[in-house]
Motif scaffolding. Sequence first.
Motif, PDB file in Angstrom:
ATOM      1  N   ALA A  69       0.835  -1.206   0.000  1.00 12.78           N
ATOM      2  CA  ALA A  69       0.000   0.000   0.000  1.00 12.78           C
ATOM      3  C   ALA A  69       0.872   1.258   0.000  1.00 12.78           C
ATOM      4  CB  ALA A  69      -0.910   0.002   1.219  1.00 12.78           C
ATOM      5  N   PRO A  70       0.346   2.375  -0.506  1.00 12.41           N
ATOM      6  CA  PRO A  70       1.098   3.626  -0.498  1.00 12.41           C
ATOM      7  C   PRO A  70       1.392   4.116   0.923  1.00 12.41           C
ATOM      8  CG  PRO A  70      -0.724   3.745  -2.050  1.00 12.41           C
ATOM      9  CD  PRO A  70      -0.928   2.501  -1.258  1.00 12.41           C
ATOM     10  N   VAL A  71       2.550   4.747   1.083  1.00  8.35           N
ATOM     11  CA  VAL A  71       2.923   5.352   2.363  1.00  8.35           C
ATOM     12  C   VAL A  71       2.094   6.621   2.544  1.00  8.35           C
ATOM     13  CG1 VAL A  71       4.799   6.378   3.687  1.00  8.35           C
ATOM     14  CG2 VAL A  71       5.253   4.425   2.193  1.00  8.35           C
ATOM     15  N   ARG A  72       1.539   6.825   3.734  1.00 10.99           N
ATOM     16  CA  ARG A  72       0.633   7.955   3.970  1.00 10.99           C
ATOM     17  C   ARG A  72       1.246   9.063   4.834  1.00 10.99           C
ATOM     18  NH1 ARG A  72      -2.742   7.072  -0.094  1.00 10.99           N
ATOM     19  NH2 ARG A  72      -3.829   5.068   0.037  1.00 10.99           N
ATOM     20  N   THR A  73       2.202   8.731   5.679  1.00 10.82           N
ATOM     21  CA  THR A  73       2.663   9.708   6.674  1.00 10.82           C
ATOM     22  C   THR A  73       3.678  10.697   6.121  1.00 10.82           C
ATOM     23  OG1 THR A  73       4.295   8.091   7.412  1.00 10.82           O
ATOM     24  CG2 THR A  73       2.214   8.206   8.635  1.00 10.82           C
ATOM     25  N   VAL A  74       4.508  10.275   5.177  1.00 11.63           N
ATOM     26  CA  VAL A  74       5.538  11.134   4.587  1.00 11.63           C
ATOM     27  C   VAL A  74       5.088  11.518   3.186  1.00 11.63           C
ATOM     28  CG1 VAL A  74       7.973  11.307   3.936  1.00 11.63           C
ATOM     29  CG2 VAL A  74       7.303   9.921   5.918  1.00 11.63           C
ATOM     30  N   VAL A  75       5.299  12.793   2.805  1.00 10.39           N
ATOM     31  CA  VAL A  75       4.878  13.236   1.471  1.00 10.39           C
ATOM     32  C   VAL A  75       6.047  13.637   0.580  1.00 10.39           C
ATOM     33  CG1 VAL A  75       2.575  13.938   2.210  1.00 10.39           C
ATOM     34  CG2 VAL A  75       4.450  15.601   2.282  1.00 10.39           C
ATOM     35  N   ALA A  76       7.196  13.975   1.161  1.00 10.34           N
ATOM     36  CA  ALA A  76       8.338  14.374   0.336  1.00 10.34           C
ATOM     37  C   ALA A  76       9.631  14.221   1.129  1.00 10.34           C
ATOM     38  CB  ALA A  76       8.202  15.819  -0.145  1.00 10.34           C
ATOM     39  N   THR A  77      10.691  13.851   0.424  1.00 11.02           N
ATOM     40  CA  THR A  77      12.002  13.711   1.040  1.00 11.02           C
ATOM     41  C   THR A  77      13.075  14.215   0.089  1.00 11.02           C
ATOM     42  OG1 THR A  77      12.317  11.476   0.169  1.00 11.02           O
ATOM     43  CG2 THR A  77      11.305  11.659   2.358  1.00 11.02           C
ATOM     44  N   TRP A  78      14.198  14.623   0.674  1.00 11.64           N
ATOM     45  CA  TRP A  78      15.391  14.963  -0.093  1.00 11.64           C
ATOM     46  C   TRP A  78      16.591  14.323   0.594  1.00 11.64           C
ATOM     47  CZ3 TRP A  78      11.292  18.148   0.509  1.00 11.64           C
ATOM     48  CH2 TRP A  78      10.771  18.785  -0.628  1.00 11.64           C
TER      49      TRP A  78
END
Length: 290
Positions: free
Chosen positions: A228-237
Amino acid sequence: MPHAGWQDFRFDGIGTSWEISTPVPLSPGQRSSVLAEVERYDSTWSRFREDSLVTRISVAPGQYELPREATGLAALYRQLYTLSGGAMTPLIGESLERLGYDPHYSLQPRGEAAPPPAWDTVLEWRGTSLRTTAPVVLDIGAAGKGQLVDLLAEQLRGHGVTDFFIDASGDLLHGGQEPVQVALEHPYDPGKAIGTVPLGSGALCASASNRRAWGDGLHHVLDGTTGAPVRTVVATWARARTAMEADALATALFLVPAEDLERYFSFSWLKVFSNGSAEYSAEFEGALFT
């Protein structure tokens, strides 16, 4: 353009847009060499091409010989698979296709989310040798684009080009020493930035759930333990020495606590959560806008 007066070579490859900037325009021969390497890589690793090696692997189990870059991919993926408890896996392609991110881009789920098979039950990957006991859908997207950036950089250096800036739609590699100011794309509005960071020699790669999203809350960053898609994190660098490592770690930050990754990798990072909060390492130099 990263530096005033530099020349850009733009092209499309592996399903995304590329830009290579250099102080002097690349020669026709150099450009052809770059495009040939992109085609070679795509013809091996793409799960969206009927003629690729990965597609052949998805059809029948057996013994396969992979190109030289497979050694680095195998080692990195195995380490992150172990650290994530199976959440980050090169076998995630089957789960992506189940949710509609298939070779035909149907974007129509054909069932509920489901995890891919466990690595050791279907896959033995040692260097350039790969053996499967069942048809498997490999997807090396979490590190592949970054690795191709590194391969193109290696090629440029082989042609005597040591100053360059490669932008593979957010996966960046700077070959020069003079820092370039890079904007960090807003995860909910691609036309805005949430901050900037100076990039010296090295790589900066991003991963965001808005980049490839479809349907009702579906996107390409899946948890391999659930499919399933991850829900808690939306972006990372992630910033690292190589683009392959930075690319892979940007995805791993969705799935593994940053402090666990820091025990094994030398990198700096920024993570943005769905509630609008952010975390970042002390070494991640830059400025976040308020």
